[in-house]
Write a protein that holds these residues in place. Sequence first.
Motif, PDB file in Angstrom:
ATOM      1  N   ILE A 290     -18.624 -21.358  -9.837  1.00 61.51           N
ATOM      2  CA  ILE A 290     -18.335 -20.327 -10.835  1.00 61.51           C
ATOM      3  C   ILE A 290     -17.805 -20.952 -12.117  1.00 61.51           C
ATOM      4  N   GLN A 291     -16.935 -21.939 -12.007  1.00 61.72           N
ATOM      5  CA  GLN A 291     -16.426 -22.600 -13.203  1.00 61.72           C
ATOM      6  C   GLN A 291     -17.571 -23.233 -13.999  1.00 61.72           C
ATOM      7  N   GLN A 292     -18.490 -23.909 -13.306  1.00 62.07           N
ATOM      8  CA  GLN A 292     -19.610 -24.550 -14.003  1.00 62.07           C
ATOM      9  C   GLN A 292     -20.529 -23.508 -14.636  1.00 62.07           C
ATOM     10  N   PHE A 293     -20.775 -22.410 -13.921  1.00 59.81           N
ATOM     11  CA  PHE A 293     -21.628 -21.354 -14.463  1.00 59.81           C
ATOM     12  C   PHE A 293     -21.037 -20.771 -15.742  1.00 59.81           C
ATOM     13  N   ILE A 294     -19.734 -20.503 -15.729  1.00 58.56           N
ATOM     14  CA  ILE A 294     -19.086 -19.946 -16.913  1.00 58.56           C
ATOM     15  C   ILE A 294     -19.119 -20.947 -18.065  1.00 58.56           C
ATOM     16  N   THR A 295     -18.881 -22.212 -17.754  1.00 60.92           N
ATOM     17  CA  THR A 295     -18.940 -23.251 -18.784  1.00 60.92           C
ATOM     18  C   THR A 295     -20.333 -23.319 -19.390  1.00 60.92           C
ATOM     19  N   ASP A 296     -21.357 -23.300 -18.554  1.00 60.75           N
ATOM     20  CA  ASP A 296     -22.731 -23.339 -19.059  1.00 60.75           C
ATOM     21  C   ASP A 296     -23.044 -22.107 -19.898  1.00 60.75           C
ATOM     22  N   TYR A 297     -22.547 -20.957 -19.463  1.00 61.85           N
ATOM     23  CA  TYR A 297     -22.743 -19.736 -20.249  1.00 61.85           C
ATOM     24  C   TYR A 297     -22.128 -19.889 -21.634  1.00 61.85           C
ATOM     25  N   SER A 298     -20.909 -20.417 -21.685  1.00 62.26           N
ATOM     26  CA  SER A 298     -20.228 -20.571 -22.969  1.00 62.26           C
ATOM     27  C   SER A 298     -20.973 -21.520 -23.900  1.00 62.26           C
ATOM     28  N   GLU A 299     -21.726 -22.440 -23.305  1.00 62.73           N
ATOM     29  CA  GLU A 299     -22.502 -23.401 -24.101  1.00 62.73           C
ATOM     30  C   GLU A 299     -23.927 -22.935 -24.357  1.00 62.73           C
ATOM     31  N   GLY A 300     -24.260 -21.758 -23.842  1.00 57.96           N
ATOM     32  CA  GLY A 300     -25.587 -21.201 -24.086  1.00 57.96           C
ATOM     33  C   GLY A 300     -26.700 -21.864 -23.301  1.00 57.96           C
ATOM     34  N   THR A 301     -26.377 -22.461 -22.153  1.00 58.81           N
ATOM     35  CA  THR A 301     -27.383 -23.205 -21.398  1.00 58.81           C
ATOM     36  C   THR A 301     -27.768 -22.547 -20.071  1.00 58.81           C
ATOM     37  N   VAL A 302     -27.351 -21.320 -19.842  1.00 57.60           N
ATOM     38  CA  VAL A 302     -27.725 -20.622 -18.612  1.00 57.60           C
ATOM     39  C   VAL A 302     -29.152 -20.101 -18.732  1.00 57.60           C
ATOM     40  N   THR A 303     -29.960 -20.411 -17.733  1.00 56.10           N
ATOM     41  CA  THR A 303     -31.315 -19.872 -17.649  1.00 56.10           C
ATOM     42  C   THR A 303     -31.346 -18.870 -16.509  1.00 56.10           C
ATOM     43  N   GLY A 304     -31.579 -17.619 -16.824  1.00 58.02           N
ATOM     44  CA  GLY A 304     -31.556 -16.586 -15.797  1.00 58.02           C
ATOM     45  C   GLY A 304     -32.796 -16.601 -14.927  1.00 58.02           C
ATOM     46  N   GLY A 305     -32.742 -15.820 -13.871  1.00 56.39           N
ATOM     47  CA  GLY A 305     -33.882 -15.690 -12.981  1.00 56.39           C
ATOM     48  C   GLY A 305     -34.082 -16.851 -12.042  1.00 56.39           C
ATOM     49  N   GLU A 306     -33.047 -17.671 -11.856  1.00 53.73           N
ATOM     50  CA  GLU A 306     -33.177 -18.830 -10.980  1.00 53.73           C
ATOM     51  C   GLU A 306     -31.919 -19.003 -10.141  1.00 53.73           C
ATOM     52  N   ASP A 307     -32.039 -19.851  -9.119  1.00 51.64           N
ATOM     53  CA  ASP A 307     -30.922 -20.137  -8.231  1.00 51.64           C
ATOM     54  C   ASP A 307     -30.380 -21.533  -8.490  1.00 51.64           C
ATOM     55  N   ARG A 308     -29.077 -21.696  -8.261  1.00 56.79           N
ATOM     56  CA  ARG A 308     -28.435 -22.999  -8.239  1.00 56.79           C
ATOM     57  C   ARG A 308     -27.907 -23.207  -6.829  1.00 56.79           C
ATOM     58  N   VAL A 309     -28.253 -24.313  -6.209  1.00 49.42           N
ATOM     59  CA  VAL A 309     -27.855 -24.562  -4.823  1.00 49.42           C
ATOM     60  C   VAL A 309     -26.905 -25.754  -4.763  1.00 49.42           C
ATOM     61  N   ALA A 310     -25.702 -25.518  -4.229  1.00 51.15           N
ATOM     62  CA  ALA A 310     -24.710 -26.575  -4.034  1.00 51.15           C
ATOM     63  C   ALA A 310     -24.767 -27.035  -2.584  1.00 51.15           C
ATOM     64  N   ASP A 311     -24.849 -28.361  -2.368  1.00 49.84           N
ATOM     65  CA  ASP A 311     -24.981 -28.883  -1.013  1.00 49.84           C
ATOM     66  C   ASP A 311     -24.071 -30.085  -0.806  1.00 49.84           C
ATOM     67  N   LEU A 312     -24.233 -30.775   0.315  1.00 55.03           N
ATOM     68  CA  LEU A 312     -23.408 -31.950   0.596  1.00 55.03           C
ATOM     69  C   LEU A 312     -23.606 -33.037  -0.452  1.00 55.03           C
ATOM     70  N   GLU A 313     -24.833 -33.234  -0.868  1.00 49.68           N
ATOM     71  CA  GLU A 313     -25.118 -34.305  -1.815  1.00 49.68           C
ATOM     72  C   GLU A 313     -24.401 -34.083  -3.144  1.00 49.68           C
ATOM     73  N   SER A 314     -24.307 -32.822  -3.579  1.00 43.33           N
ATOM     74  CA  SER A 314     -23.642 -32.508  -4.843  1.00 43.33           C
ATOM     75  C   SER A 314     -22.160 -32.224  -4.666  1.00 43.33           C
ATOM     76  N   GLU A 315     -21.652 -32.380  -3.433  1.00 44.98           N
ATOM     77  CA  GLU A 315     -20.259 -32.102  -3.083  1.00 44.98           C
ATOM     78  C   GLU A 315     -19.907 -30.631  -3.274  1.00 44.98           C
ATOM     79  N   GLY A 316     -20.927 -29.777  -3.175  1.00 43.87           N
ATOM     80  CA  GLY A 316     -20.691 -28.339  -3.258  1.00 43.87           C
ATOM     81  C   GLY A 316     -20.200 -27.744  -1.960  1.00 43.87           C
ATOM     82  N   VAL A 317     -20.367 -28.481  -0.854  1.00 44.79           N
ATOM     83  CA  VAL A 317     -19.809 -28.100   0.444  1.00 44.79           C
ATOM     84  C   VAL A 317     -19.215 -29.370   1.060  1.00 44.79           C
ATOM     85  N   GLY A 318     -18.385 -29.206   2.063  1.00 44.64           N
ATOM     86  CA  GLY A 318     -17.767 -30.363   2.712  1.00 44.64           C
ATOM     87  C   GLY A 318     -16.617 -29.939   3.593  1.00 44.64           C
TER      88      GLY A 318
END
Length: 351
Positions: A290-318
Amino acid sequence: MRASAQAMALLLAGSMALAACASDEPAAGGGSAGTSAEGGGELQVGIAYDTGGRGDKSFNDSAYAGASAAVEELGGTVTDLTPNADASNRVDLLTQLADDGSNPVIGVGFAFADAIAEVAPQYPDTTFAIVDSSVADAGLDNVTGLLFAANEGSFLGGVAAALKSQTNHIGFVGGVESPLIQEFEAGYVAGAQAAKPGIQVDVQYISPAGDFSGFSDPAKGYTLAQGMYQGGADIVYHAAGASGQGVFRAAAEAGGQAIGVDSDQYETIGDPALQAVIMTSVLKRVDNAIQQFITDYSEGTVTGGEDRVADLESEGVGLSTSGGKIDDISAQLDTFEQQIVGGEIEVPTTP
């Protein structure tokens, strides 16, 4: 590698300090001056919580921590709303946030899928996100799906439970019997069996599909976990939101251990007696996403209509390591993690 428990603790400490505000009131960000958002003006973040709302010491609190961290860094405000008792007002919550000028608006939990599909098209100039639900094929150009490989984190939780179990008998308590929570179950069972073939894994759910009360019923969580401990399980993992507090209470009474979920619950539970039974937590870094999504929104870099997947490799889970209870098996956990990231182990998503 596994997520830093210290970093999570610091982030959630900030979250708990901010949580003194009422859950339906805006929380001020840390900046002295607002940062310009995508559409101009001060950043106004809106959050509609899953069942149980803020204070669940798990899923919703992690979402709030991420939004709070974003506005502390960028400036702005957070307005957060909690659903009613039967969560029948999800559409109203999203509508209220959008009407009041929040942008982006974030629905926390897969149960918002239908509501966000209804509301988002009515507010084409508002950017939405939904946690735990895919939007890739939904045709919603102003919505982003924030997804997590919860099965991968849960696999490591199953490995830890199997290696630490003295009875070769462990358990899993799910909040709602739904495809999302079954991903937690599938990973956990697969991990336990990979580490200790033949181990017994009890599985029960608090409520059936469509009944989201299972995420806010600590009494039922206690009853199910108590039965598992009495039946010989010595470690129980919950994926049940606020209901997990009942699982921890059952563990404390039985002299067993438990595994938390989403947040580092060793740090967030707030009760020393319950903290003592939390062996580890399967982290789903909703805060980071959520923090990254909000940061990207503030920078105008969010592309809608797509998914972002956090996994072990990206340290999104653990796994969390607070309390040091899994330090002695860190080498085995690292080996399994490397095998998952390297593609040698494919973790199932269904039981």
